[in-house]
Design an enzyme around this catalytic site. Sequence first.
Site, PDB file in Angstrom:
ATOM      1  N   GLU A   1      -4.316   9.514   8.446  1.00 64.06           N
ATOM      2  CA  GLU A   1      -2.851   9.427   8.580  1.00 64.06           C
ATOM      3  C   GLU A   1      -2.346  10.287   9.746  1.00 64.06           C
ATOM      4  OE1 GLU A   1      -0.186   8.049   6.425  1.00 64.06           O
ATOM      5  OE2 GLU A   1      -1.690   6.765   5.477  1.00 64.06           O
TER       6      GLU A   1
ATOM      7  N   TYR B   1      -0.858   8.600  -2.525  1.00 62.13           N
ATOM      8  CA  TYR B   1      -0.827   8.399  -3.970  1.00 62.13           C
ATOM      9  C   TYR B   1      -2.083   9.000  -4.623  1.00 62.13           C
ATOM     10  CZ  TYR B   1       2.903   4.791  -3.903  1.00 62.13           C
ATOM     11  OH  TYR B   1       4.088   4.100  -3.785  1.00 62.13           O
ATOM     12  N   GLY B   2      -3.118   9.223  -3.794  1.00 58.96           N
ATOM     13  CA  GLY B   2      -4.458   9.543  -4.289  1.00 58.96           C
ATOM     14  C   GLY B   2      -4.547  10.702  -5.262  1.00 58.96           C
TER      15      GLY B   2
ATOM     16  N   CYS C   1      -4.228  -1.299  -2.255  1.00 62.48           N
ATOM     17  CA  CYS C   1      -4.397   0.143  -2.381  1.00 62.48           C
ATOM     18  C   CYS C   1      -5.266   0.362  -3.614  1.00 62.48           C
ATOM     19  CB  CYS C   1      -3.022   0.791  -2.557  1.00 62.48           C
ATOM     20  SG  CYS C   1      -3.071   2.541  -2.956  1.00 62.48           S
ATOM     21  N   ASN C   2      -6.359   1.052  -3.440  1.00 59.45           N
ATOM     22  CA  ASN C   2      -7.263   1.255  -4.582  1.00 59.45           C
ATOM     23  C   ASN C   2      -6.621   2.116  -5.653  1.00 59.45           C
ATOM     24  OD1 ASN C   2     -10.169   0.225  -3.822  1.00 59.45           O
ATOM     25  ND2 ASN C   2      -9.206   1.001  -1.977  1.00 59.45           N
TER      26      ASN C   2
ATOM     27  N   ASP D   1       0.859  -1.197   0.000  1.00 64.59           N
ATOM     28  CA  ASP D   1       0.000   0.000   0.000  1.00 64.59           C
ATOM     29  C   ASP D   1       0.887   1.236   0.000  1.00 64.59           C
ATOM     30  OD1 ASP D   1      -2.377   1.575   0.166  1.00 64.59           O
ATOM     31  OD2 ASP D   1      -1.991   1.894   2.287  1.00 64.59           O
ATOM     32  N   SER D   2       0.296   2.355  -0.391  1.00 66.72           N
ATOM     33  CA  SER D   2       1.029   3.621  -0.384  1.00 66.72           C
ATOM     34  C   SER D   2       1.389   4.033   1.052  1.00 66.72           C
ATOM     35  CB  SER D   2       0.164   4.706  -1.024  1.00 66.72           C
ATOM     36  OG  SER D   2      -1.048   4.827  -0.308  1.00 66.72           O
TER      37      SER D   2
ATOM     38  N   CYS E   1     -11.461   3.033  -0.589  1.00 65.31           N
ATOM     39  CA  CYS E   1     -10.118   3.461  -0.180  1.00 65.31           C
ATOM     40  C   CYS E   1      -9.801   2.727   1.108  1.00 65.31           C
ATOM     41  CB  CYS E   1     -10.075   4.964   0.051  1.00 65.31           C
ATOM     42  SG  CYS E   1      -8.520   5.511   0.788  1.00 65.31           S
ATOM     43  N   THR E   2      -8.585   2.206   1.185  1.00 69.76           N
ATOM     44  CA  THR E   2      -8.231   1.330   2.299  1.00 69.76           C
ATOM     45  C   THR E   2      -8.203   2.039   3.656  1.00 69.76           C
ATOM     46  OG1 THR E   2      -5.952   1.774   1.704  1.00 69.76           O
ATOM     47  CG2 THR E   2      -6.914  -0.271   0.910  1.00 69.76           C
ATOM     48  N   HIS E   3      -8.126   3.372   3.643  1.00 70.41           N
ATOM     49  CA  HIS E   3      -8.114   4.108   4.912  1.00 70.41           C
ATOM     50  C   HIS E   3      -9.506   4.280   5.515  1.00 70.41           C
ATOM     51  CE1 HIS E   3      -4.132   5.198   3.627  1.00 70.41           C
ATOM     52  NE2 HIS E   3      -3.923   5.935   4.701  1.00 70.41           N
TER      53      HIS E   3
HETATM   54  N1  DGL Z   1      -4.402   3.469   0.076  1.00 75.70           N
HETATM   55  C1  DGL Z   1      -4.957   4.426  -0.853  1.00 75.70           C
HETATM   56  C2  DGL Z   1      -6.218   3.880  -1.514  1.00 75.70           C
HETATM   57  O1  DGL Z   1      -6.763   2.850  -1.136  1.00 75.70           O
HETATM   58  C3  DGL Z   1      -5.247   5.748  -0.213  1.00 75.70           C
HETATM   59  C4  DGL Z   1      -4.051   6.487   0.283  1.00 75.70           C
HETATM   60  C5  DGL Z   1      -3.334   7.292  -0.769  1.00 75.70           C
HETATM   61  O2  DGL Z   1      -3.917   8.228  -1.336  1.00 75.70           O
HETATM   62  O3  DGL Z   1      -2.193   6.982  -0.996  1.00 75.70           O
HETATM   63  O4  DGL Z   1      -6.693   4.502  -2.450  1.00 75.70           O
END
Ligand code: DGL
Length: 273
Positions: A157, A41-42, A72-73, A9-10, A191-193
């Site tokens: 975060e 990464y979003g 990570c989506n 994941d990011s 989104c995983t968060h």
């Molecule tokens: N883990 C990313 C996702 O599921 C979100 C965090 C990011 O933007 O890097 O999209």
Amino acid sequence: MYAPIGVFDSGYGGLTILKQIRRMMPEYDYIYLGDNARTPYGSRSFEVVYEFTRQAVGKLFSMGCPLVILACNTASAKALRTIQQNDLQRWGEARRVLGIIRPTVESIGQVSRTRHVGILATEGTILSQSYPLEIEKLYPDVVVTGQSCPLWVPLVENGEADSMGADYFVKKYMDGLLERDPQIDTIILGCTHYPLLLEKIKKYTPEGIRILSQGEYVATSLQDYLYRHPEMDERCSKKATCCFYTTESVQKFMDSATLFLQEKVDVRHTVLG
Ligand code: DGL
């Protein structure tokens, strides 16, 4: 033989996916890699997310993983297909990379009655159109409305998921989604968060709307994948270990990972690129 399943994941969000995978398949070995130094990464471009994700997958393969899950989506939306088409061959035929969008989408078929589904995700995932495109393939009758929630990842975060500030931004994006399609009866947390904001999300969701978190669906789908691919299953080692790598500070990762996993973790530093 040490051949763990790689989970990338990011940042920390993928830990919500890893948690469910380990709950369902505790016997396997896992390596989690968080690119915390370059998260989020979003809001990054296709090219950058692809390059960062390619580096991370290469690192996990070099650590011995035969199989990598992009937990990570944003990475699944922007990098998975290109990696599968352009890079996998170079790394060796027998390696595999799987994303988390398809397994999530598969789950909505039986759930939505109104056939109106909402997606909450990062800007990158929404702009990529990955969710509507995947849903269209499986359930062409479903109407999809996407809402990007750019401030939710920073809230999580920074440990602000339970704060009053989070209330404001959760309500803002929920209202934005439901105003655009009041017939929605199913919302995907794409989104995983976002599972870390679940209590607040529920607070601003009208009754009767179902909220789907991804972890369970991804875990079930992985279990099913390994059952259907015994040759891959045999290559994955099973000593029930789990180790963590971060591109940021080890101490920082350790502190935050506890929020996601409610357990102490063994973390090492690594460099990508
Ligand atoms: N883990 C990313 C996702 O599921 C979100 C965090 C990011 O933007 O890097 O999209």
